[in-house]
Scaffold this motif. Sequence first.
Motif, PDB file in Angstrom:
ATOM      1  N   GLN A   5      -5.071  -0.711  -2.029  1.00 29.28           N
ATOM      2  CA  GLN A   5      -6.524  -1.598  -2.892  1.00 29.28           C
ATOM      3  C   GLN A   5      -6.413  -2.706  -2.644  1.00 29.28           C
ATOM      4  O   GLN A   5      -7.751  -3.332  -2.603  1.00 29.28           O
ATOM      5  N   GLY A  50      -0.056   5.930   4.454  1.00 29.55           N
ATOM      6  CA  GLY A  50      -1.288   6.775   4.537  1.00 29.55           C
ATOM      7  C   GLY A  50      -2.535   6.330   3.920  1.00 29.55           C
ATOM      8  O   GLY A  50      -3.658   6.901   3.920  1.00 29.55           O
ATOM      9  N   LYS A  51      -2.440   5.315   3.138  1.00 31.41           N
ATOM     10  CA  LYS A  51      -3.793   4.680   2.527  1.00 31.41           C
ATOM     11  C   LYS A  51      -3.978   3.098   2.879  1.00 31.41           C
ATOM     12  O   LYS A  51      -2.990   2.516   3.139  1.00 31.41           O
ATOM     13  N   PRO A  52      -5.135   3.006   2.965  1.00 30.92           N
ATOM     14  CA  PRO A  52      -5.566   1.593   3.382  1.00 30.92           C
ATOM     15  C   PRO A  52      -4.835   0.579   2.297  1.00 30.92           C
ATOM     16  O   PRO A  52      -4.719  -0.792   2.869  1.00 30.92           O
ATOM     17  N   ARG A  69       0.786  -0.952  -0.075  1.00 30.15           N
ATOM     18  CA  ARG A  69       0.080  -0.025   0.064  1.00 30.15           C
ATOM     19  C   ARG A  69       0.990   1.275  -0.094  1.00 30.15           C
ATOM     20  O   ARG A  69       2.153   1.310   0.340  1.00 30.15           O
ATOM     21  N   LYS A  70       0.481   2.300  -0.391  1.00 31.63           N
ATOM     22  CA  LYS A  70       1.083   3.568  -0.241  1.00 31.63           C
ATOM     23  C   LYS A  70       0.914   4.162   1.128  1.00 31.63           C
ATOM     24  O   LYS A  70      -0.375   4.057   1.826  1.00 31.63           O
ATOM     25  N   GLU A 100       4.309  -0.744   3.047  1.00 29.58           N
ATOM     26  CA  GLU A 100       4.163   0.483   2.591  1.00 29.58           C
ATOM     27  C   GLU A 100       5.425   0.773   1.834  1.00 29.58           C
ATOM     28  O   GLU A 100       6.537   1.092   2.314  1.00 29.58           O
ATOM     29  N   ARG A 160      -8.535  -3.346   0.604  1.00 29.33           N
ATOM     30  CA  ARG A 160      -9.824  -3.005   0.359  1.00 29.33           C
ATOM     31  C   ARG A 160     -10.705  -4.113  -0.317  1.00 29.33           C
ATOM     32  O   ARG A 160     -11.800  -4.610  -0.069  1.00 29.33           O
TER      33      ARG A 160
END
Length: 241
Positions: free
Chosen positions: A44, A40-42, A37-38, A63, A47
Amino acid sequence: MTVGRIIGVGLGPGAQDLMSVRADRLIRAARHVAYFRKAGKPGQARRIVEGMLHPQAVEYPMEYPVTTEISVANPRYNALLSGFYADWTGRLAALVGLGRDVVVLCEGDPFFYGSFMHLHARLCGQVPVEVVPGITGMSGAWTATGQPITWGDDVLTVAMATLPEEELTRRIRDTDALVVMKIGRNLPKLRRAVHAAGRDDQAWLVEHAQMPGQRLTPLAEADSVTPYFSILLIHGQGRRP
């Protein structure tokens, strides 16, 4: 001594019901789950599997140290990513050494332009590694258009929008059917390349294929910036009975 394994699991284009039965079984049973993941992002991949993970599963978000902040041509880009993959190779190998199975979630197919390939290349020979294939994002995209991507003897080219503009133009001009991935901020360059190849009226942009918010747009009507998870398509028109 019990030895674990790393399992790269293809999640398909984005919908849970487009995963394989094997992928579904492994994900629901996993006690150790890693995903990219990037910062600060959950993520994809995370998700996509929402609601599927075992309550006792331990998660390992990997990350990226850099995504689009610096150019891929900058030597720091490769150096940062190389260190990132080396670090996670060590961490995952350590878990396997403790007898753990680790499921690594991979959007699309693990062996098709995915980050998992870089872990796989480093882990093979160190620990047991398995791969579960998945439906690719491009397959999800052309299915969303309701049209076959190739007919008869059509040649299909898969290109990255990160290619130099002249190279993109050449490949768009010289193929029957086309898939272009990794668009994002490269959309203006891609639009110019499609125009230079004389194929504006054939190009479609598919955003978030098989995911919530799926959208199909003729390239001529597309915004100047598009999500990273977007794919450009030109359908082949080859031989038919």
